[in-house]
Design a protein around this motif. Structure first.
Motif, mmCIF file in Angstrom:
data_model
loop_
_atom_site.group_PDB
_atom_site.id
_atom_site.type_symbol
_atom_site.label_atom_id
_atom_site.label_comp_id
_atom_site.label_asym_id
_atom_site.label_seq_id
_atom_site.Cartn_x
_atom_site.Cartn_y
_atom_site.Cartn_z
ATOM 1 N N ARG A 47 1.011 -1.208 -0.102
ATOM 2 C CA ARG A 47 0.279 -0.077 -0.127
ATOM 3 C C ARG A 47 0.805 1.258 -0.099
ATOM 4 O O ARG A 47 2.071 1.373 0.538
ATOM 5 C CB ARG A 47 -0.975 -0.032 1.224
ATOM 6 C CG ARG A 47 -1.911 -1.153 1.283
ATOM 7 C CD ARG A 47 -2.811 -1.292 2.342
ATOM 8 N NE ARG A 47 -3.714 -2.375 2.429
ATOM 9 C CZ ARG A 47 -4.986 -2.284 1.494
ATOM 10 N NH1 ARG A 47 -5.328 -1.164 0.739
ATOM 11 N NH2 ARG A 47 -5.518 -3.499 1.277
ATOM 12 N N GLU A 108 -3.980 0.720 -2.977
ATOM 13 C CA GLU A 108 -3.222 -0.667 -3.305
ATOM 14 C C GLU A 108 -2.434 -0.312 -4.462
ATOM 15 O O GLU A 108 -2.656 0.385 -5.385
ATOM 16 C CB GLU A 108 -4.312 -1.586 -3.732
ATOM 17 C CG GLU A 108 -5.362 -1.940 -2.697
ATOM 18 C CD GLU A 108 -6.257 -0.875 -2.466
ATOM 19 O OE1 GLU A 108 -6.504 0.137 -3.163
ATOM 20 O OE2 GLU A 108 -7.185 -1.222 -1.442
ATOM 21 N N THR A 201 -12.296 -8.215 9.395
ATOM 22 C CA THR A 201 -12.164 -7.473 8.245
ATOM 23 C C THR A 201 -12.530 -8.359 6.947
ATOM 24 O O THR A 201 -13.219 -9.418 6.804
ATOM 25 C CB THR A 201 -10.625 -7.366 8.295
ATOM 26 O OG1 THR A 201 -9.955 -8.557 8.338
ATOM 27 C CG2 THR A 201 -10.015 -6.558 9.610
ATOM 28 N N GLY A 203 -12.092 -9.869 2.981
ATOM 29 C CA GLY A 203 -11.172 -10.802 2.575
ATOM 30 C C GLY A 203 -11.781 -11.707 1.500
ATOM 31 O O GLY A 203 -13.050 -11.534 1.289
ATOM 32 N N GLY A 262 -8.493 -5.654 -3.392
ATOM 33 C CA GLY A 262 -7.939 -7.016 -2.843
ATOM 34 C C GLY A 262 -8.849 -8.162 -3.369
ATOM 35 O O GLY A 262 -8.198 -9.265 -3.543
ATOM 36 N N TRP A 279 -6.719 -13.992 0.183
ATOM 37 C CA TRP A 279 -6.382 -12.659 0.864
ATOM 38 C C TRP A 279 -7.256 -12.117 1.831
ATOM 39 O O TRP A 279 -8.624 -12.024 1.736
ATOM 40 C CB TRP A 279 -6.392 -11.505 -0.273
ATOM 41 C CG TRP A 279 -6.095 -10.152 0.162
ATOM 42 C CD1 TRP A 279 -4.830 -9.570 0.618
ATOM 43 C CD2 TRP A 279 -7.154 -9.133 0.550
ATOM 44 N NE1 TRP A 279 -5.305 -8.268 0.880
ATOM 45 C CE2 TRP A 279 -6.617 -8.052 0.655
ATOM 46 C CE3 TRP A 279 -8.534 -8.980 0.105
ATOM 47 C CZ2 TRP A 279 -7.258 -6.933 1.098
ATOM 48 C CZ3 TRP A 279 -9.121 -7.997 0.527
ATOM 49 C CH2 TRP A 279 -8.534 -6.736 0.881
ATOM 50 N N GLU A 281 -7.392 -8.781 4.714
ATOM 51 C CA GLU A 281 -6.857 -7.560 5.142
ATOM 52 C C GLU A 281 -6.755 -7.634 6.530
ATOM 53 O O GLU A 281 -7.325 -8.388 7.309
ATOM 54 C CB GLU A 281 -7.661 -6.432 4.818
ATOM 55 C CG GLU A 281 -8.880 -6.212 5.421
ATOM 56 C CD GLU A 281 -9.964 -5.213 4.630
ATOM 57 O OE1 GLU A 281 -9.222 -4.713 3.837
ATOM 58 O OE2 GLU A 281 -10.850 -4.860 5.417
ATOM 59 N N GLU A 285 -5.375 -2.066 7.507
ATOM 60 C CA GLU A 285 -5.866 -2.098 6.011
ATOM 61 C C GLU A 285 -7.402 -1.660 6.052
ATOM 62 O O GLU A 285 -7.692 -1.046 4.875
ATOM 63 C CB GLU A 285 -5.451 -3.246 5.474
ATOM 64 C CG GLU A 285 -4.031 -3.723 5.138
ATOM 65 C CD GLU A 285 -3.742 -4.890 4.397
ATOM 66 O OE1 GLU A 285 -4.034 -5.931 4.862
ATOM 67 O OE2 GLU A 285 -3.325 -4.781 3.162
ATOM 68 N N ASN A 286 -8.185 -2.471 6.745
ATOM 69 C CA ASN A 286 -9.567 -2.305 6.717
ATOM 70 C C ASN A 286 -9.784 -1.070 7.010
ATOM 71 O O ASN A 286 -10.707 -0.376 6.445
ATOM 72 C CB ASN A 286 -10.249 -3.116 7.947
ATOM 73 C CG ASN A 286 -11.657 -3.182 7.740
ATOM 74 O OD1 ASN A 286 -12.306 -2.327 9.084
ATOM 75 N ND2 ASN A 286 -12.570 -3.423 6.796
ATOM 76 N N THR A 290 -10.802 0.817 3.232
ATOM 77 C CA THR A 290 -12.154 0.470 2.875
ATOM 78 C C THR A 290 -13.000 1.357 3.224
ATOM 79 O O THR A 290 -13.009 2.411 3.857
ATOM 80 C CB THR A 290 -12.570 -1.008 3.331
ATOM 81 O OG1 THR A 290 -12.668 -0.818 5.068
ATOM 82 C CG2 THR A 290 -11.354 -1.964 3.363
#
Lengths: 792, 295
Positions: A47, A108, A201, A203, A262, A279, A281, A285-286, A290
């Motif tokens: 990222r 990303e 999260t 994925g 992702g 994958w 996260e 990341e979340n 997002t």
């Protein structure tokens, strides 16, 4: 503590423990991260550390050389597959992996596929990206400045950061009302950027079977069918070769409506490697990448007579949509359902205008149980009413009571064109004030003020609009907002209900079994609810905007009634009478005038599969399907009272009491309704007092972990005091209206109104969320904080 | 899921073994006890030690006792044990006050007293509590044992005098007639302090014979407010003097603005909390010594 009584399973509606809880409390749920496939590989996303930068070069050679790395995918790789960009849910495009620039911190940039998740993460550090930093646009209020850097230079002809202008209501009529009004109160207010922060999260596990050509994706989605269609459109894959499985979902709140880069990377990773790729996260990341929620900078004006009759509302909103316009809402509603900002009041005129802008922040914007921006609308109008009460020196509860819509005005067409289906607002407000013992609270407050103690009482009333469609007015990317349902009744009278919507913790497996149980007289224990697998369920638009019960719940009732009518035909053959001569009581058809001569639904189900000669209209079973296209939204409402104690010297706020009277129409499972309200109230306390994603001047995200992005705990929550009124929806088959988001929508205004009320001795008329100790103290000093920026 | 970089893991079976391991793996090794600061930092890859030396089996470091009129708290004592210790509570209620607002029960069940001090986070509560009561840190190495006053234990944010090859083994607090308390302002239960203050005091003949003031998250050197202590000691324990001590502490600390609040607010909290916590400590003193109530 007293033991909670285990209610018996009701034959339909009523309190019943959730069928799904046995597996959750025993740790037997199956979430995406629990999915493990033979040969499965693991992905990790690199990222951007910058909010705005040009990508000069990306060197992946060292990562490629890592012994456990199977693939490194960059924007360039994806460009070759025409997948570097994907459509958003708001007719914009979003980078899957950045090719030209990065546009928010956490965007990303590259995707590594490796044999285990440790190696995938290790390899990220081996990727060398050369960035050329660019000035970022962080303060939404500067996004349209003439010298503001242009974020979306990827869009042809784009020379500024303007996304859209949208308006609602009658501007001229509203201006007239304001021009002649005795009193006008105005207030700027910010509904800051917050995050749904589900426990699980986001994925995906993607498995492209090279032999069959079938792609199976286990993924965290609130809308599996919509995802399947979008994957088909984006990736050019045939839709019948795509299967989306949404297994147990650990909370969604709107965070899991859209498709994230992702997910696409996991799919591409599986295509490239020929192996399944997982994958998932991490928390940062979340939070950083997002779907966020809110970020509405609002200017509201309210016009009234001197004696407190509200005449009009005029609102301007600056909406921060982040770097890509990725809001998830019906196509014709770029500001969601913000148009219901007239709230629960009888006005002469109203108008709002909303301007959306790009900034160097993550995309999203409609999430966190907001009912498509009704959260912002309710907050705006409920704060404005309190500001008016402040200016007029009126009691805010009395001011509301004076202006609420009256029961005889329903169905009510609002000044911005929404048709409220049903309501009895004064009764709900009176119930809440009684439950709180409002006069006693005001008396206590007066005594405390004499002693120099700060206590606040906040009142809020809200009207929700949930259950989108109808399809002719509401679609997402052209997919009309209607839901399918299928009901199968096995020969022994047990049933399977297949739904398009997907639970994220709301208890669908229980509630929907109860809906069918009520219609057919089959025990909810004997009805399995299947959802979340596109190969096993009919098409529908998913679970968000409190639409499951209003739409899929209606579909469940309608499909059960279809089964009931088929059962009637079979029963007529069994009893050798005309179907017209049969009457229904819960669980059986009997001959009119001869109660003893009847057949239970179970007997009829077996007969439908037997050698019985079946009459016309039934071919051999009771099964049925339907699509429910709602004729209108449903309009839940409620009245909330919050009591806080404020330590003005430290700024600390204690929520001492919270009274919530909700009207969501008919309650299918009151226990689940109350649970939903409890969660939403906690959310509201969190948003009002602590949750915020602020950014510093470089665009660094200042809420990227749960140490910085604070969620409320039980310590901040009082013992909720709930009440109810029941005003059925006239157009819903069982009169239910939806409850999932009511408390989240209504409670922040009540908490903020309470804190501002406590600060009245300091002359405070408004303070922006979150009301952290620092924000409260600063407001009391007359130096309010800008809560969306770094504190300096 | 956040995953740490690769590291070597060694489990120590005795203090001597731990010291041997520390010698062997050198400066790139880290001691892990409760792990509630170190492991998250490793998962975020903010810390990437080459080796972890696990001291959780060293039961000899997990005891609370009194030796020669000194309260001895092993470095491996868990927060929850410090919180529930009647012995500690009897002599220094400041620790129970502080522990009650440190993180949450899950963290308190694992996190350790020694780990908290060695982490030296500027927002860590026990550092100020030990500074207020003038505790001592016992540090052991292959060369022997040395004792450092907690008020000289911290070199800077996240830095202590514990050298590579050394292990903090015990905290010691001389038991004397005193009263103490701790107050914290936080944004939410379990959050790090916006600001916090601890106080310890002893009265003799109506004047403050001893005053200790600890400050958390306020940028006070070595977590204490020496100017305010100096001002108070030798004079009476009056409301006016407590308020003035708060103002002095606020002037001499160095809070920085962050998302917990602007600098002016934190200075205001320093003044408010010092004033308030001194009053709590005085109330406790008066409860213990009704015959000579402070004026």
């Amino acid at each position: 503590m007293t033991a909670v009584e285990q209610p018996e399973t009701p034959l339909g509606h009523g309190n019943m423990r959730r069928k799904e809880d046995a597996r959750f409390i025993r740790g037997r749920g199956t979430y995406v991260d629990d999915v493990t496939l033979p040969g499965m590989l693991h992905g990790a996303v690199l990222r951007s550390p910058y909010a705005h930068a040009r990508i000069v070069s990306i060197d992946t050679s060292a990562a490629q050389a890592h012994p456990k790395v199977r693939a490194v995918i960059t924007g360039e790789t994806l460009a070759g597959l025409n997948l570097a960009w994907m459509p958003t849910l708001s007719h914009d495009v979003q980078a899957v992996l950045a090719t030209d620039k990065v546009r928010f911190q956490g965007q990303e940039v590259a995707f590594v596929v490796a044999e285990d998740r440790y190696s995938a993460r290790d390899a990220l550090e081996l990727i060398d990206v050369d960035y050329e930093a660019l000035p970022p646009v962080i303060d939404a209020r500067q996004a349209l400045a003439e010298d503001a850097p242009v974020i979306r230079d990827d869009l042809e002809g784009r020379t500024d950061n303007h996304i859209f202008d949208w308006e609602s209501g009658d501007a001229a009529a509203t201006d007239d009302v304001f021009a002649s009004a005795e009193v006008v109160a105005a207030q700027d207010m910010l509904y800051p950027r917050v995050h749904p922060a589900p426990l699980e999260t986001c994925g995906a596990v993607a498995d492209m079977d090279a032999v069959t050509g079938k792609l199976t994706v286990w993924t965290t989605t609130q809308a599996p069918h919509a995802h399947r269609t979008i994957y088909a459109l984006v990736a050019g894959l045939p839709e019948h070769k795509i299967r989306i499985i949404s297994p147990d979902i650990g909370g969604g709140f709107g965070n899991k409506v859209g498709i994230y880069p992702g997910y696409v990377c996991a799919v591409v990773g599986s295509i490239v490697t020929g192996k399944p790729v997982k994958w998932v996260e991490d928390r940062s990341e979340n939070l950083m990448s997002t779907s966020f929620a809110r970020d509405y900078h609002m200017h509201g004006e309210i016009a009234a007579t001197k004696d407190g009759r509200i005449l009009g509302l005029r609102v301007n909103v600056l909406a921060d949509h982040g770097a890509f316009n990725g809001t998830a809402q019906p196509t014709k509603f770029p500001a969601g359902f913000f148009g219901v900002f007239t709230g629960s009041y009888d006005l002469e005129a109203a108008h709002c205008s909303v301007t959306g802008v790009y900034t160097n922040k993550a995309p999203g914007g409609v999430a966190y149980a907001c009912s498509f921006r009704i959260t912002e609308a309710v907050y705006l109008v409920e704060r404005l009413v309190d500001v008016l009460a402040f200016d007029l020196g009126m009691d805010p509860a009395e001011l509301r009571m004076k202006n609420l819509l009256r029961p005889e005005q329903f169905p009510y067409r609002s000044k911005t064109g929404w048709e409220y289906d049903s309501g009895d607002y004064p009764t709900a407000l009176r119930a809440a004030l009684d439950l709180a013992d409002y006069p006693a609270l005001r008396a206590e407050q007066a005594l405390k003020r004499e002693r120099g103690e700060q206590m606040g009482i906040g009142v809020a009333f809200f009207t929700e609009a949930v259950g989108a469609g109808p399809r002719k007015h509401m679609d997402i990317l052209g997919l009309g907002m209607a839901d399918g349902a299928e009901l199968r009744v096995h020969p022994t009278g047990k049933a399977v209900l297949r739904l398009s919507c997907q639970t994220q913790g709301q208890g669908h497996e229980t509630t929907f079994a109860q809906i069918v149980g009520e219609e057919l007289g089959i025990s909810p224990d004997d009805i399995d609810v299947v959802h979340g697998d596109t190969d096993q369920t009919p098409f529908g638009l998913g679970t968000y905007g409190s639409r499951s019960t209003p739409v899929s719940g209606a579909a469940a009732a309608v499909v059960a009634r279809k089964v009931r009518e088929r059962a009637r035909i079979v029963a007529s053959a069994m009893l050798e009478v005309s179907a017209d001569d049969l009457e229904w009581e819960k669980g059986r058809w009997f001959v009119r005038g001869d109660v003893e001569a009847g057949r239970t639904i179970q007997e009829i189900a077996l007969a439908a599969h037997s050698d019985l000669e079946l009459p016309e209209g039934v071919e051999g079973h009771l099964d049925a399907t339907c699509v429910y296209n709602p004729p209108n939204l449903t309009y839940p409402f409620g009245a909330y009272v919050c009591v806080v104690d404020v330590d003005a010297d430290t700024g600390q706020v204690t929520v001492r009491r919270f009274v919530a009277v909700d009207d969501c129409g008919v309650r299918i499972n009151p226990m689940i309704v109350e649970g939903q309200v409890h969660g939403g109230l906690a959310d509201g306390v969190g948003m009002a007092l602590m949750q915020v994603m602020a950014f510093d001047e470089d665009g660094n995200h200042l809420g990227g972990s749960f140490m910085d992005y604070l969620l409320p705990t039980s310590m901040e929550c009082p013992s909720w005091e709930l009440g109810e009124t029941v005003t059925p929806s006239p157009h819903h088959p069982i009169g239910a209206k939806g409850i999932g988001e009511s408390a989240t929508v209504g409670s922040p205004a009540a908490v903020v109104n309470a804190v501002v009320d406590a600060l009245r001795p300091f002359g405070v008329r408004h303070a922006d969320m979150p009301l952290t100790p620092a924000a409260v103290w600063s407001a009391a000093q007359g130096t309010p904080l800008r809560t969306d920026l770094a504190i300096t | 899921m956040q995953v740490p970089a690769q590291f070597r893991y060694e489990k120590a079976s005795s203090v001597e073994h731990a010291l041997t391991l520390l010698d062997r793996f050198g400066a790139e090794s880290r001691v892990v006890a409760g792990g509630h600061s170190l492991i998250p930092m490793m998962k975020l890859r903010l810390a990437q030690p080459e080796a972890l030396i696990d001291i959780n089996d060293l039961d000899e470091l997990a005891t609370i006792s009194v030796e020669q009129s000194t309260l001895c708290i092993g470095a491996l004592v868990r927060h929850t044990d410090l919180l529930s210790s009647a012995l500690v509570g009897e002599h220094f209620p400041i620790f129970a006050d502080a522990e009650r607002v440190i993180a949450d029960p899950v963290v308190r069940n694992r996190g350790t007293v020694g780990g908290s001090l060695c982490q030296a986070d500027p927002s860590e509560d026990l550092s100020a509590a030990f500074a207020a009561v003038r505790g001592e840190a016992v540090i052991q190495s292959a060369d022997g044992v040395r004792t450092v006053p907690v008020r000289e234990f911290f070199v800077g944010p996240y830095q202590t005098v514990v050298e590579p090859g050394e292990l903090l083994v015990q905290l010691r607090v001389p038991i004397r007639s005193s009263a103490s308390a701790y107050l914290k302002v936080e944004r939410r239960a379990g959050d790090w302090a916006v600001a916090a203050a601890g106080a310890e005091l002893r009265l003799a003949d109506g004047v403050l014979a001893e005053t200790g003031i600890g400050l958390t998250a306020l940028g006070a050197p070595n977590f204490h407010a020496s100017e305010a202590e100096d001002f108070l000691t030798g004079g009476p324990a009056t409301d006016e003097r407590f308020a003035e001590a708060g103002r002095i502490a606020a002037r001499h600390c160095n809070p920085i603005a962050d998302q917990r609040g602007p600098e002016a607010y934190k200075r205001h909290l320093a003044a408010t909390l010092v004033d308030r916590v001194l009053r709590v400590a005085r109330t406790r003193w008066n409860g213990l010594h009704p015959e000579e109530e402070a004026r």
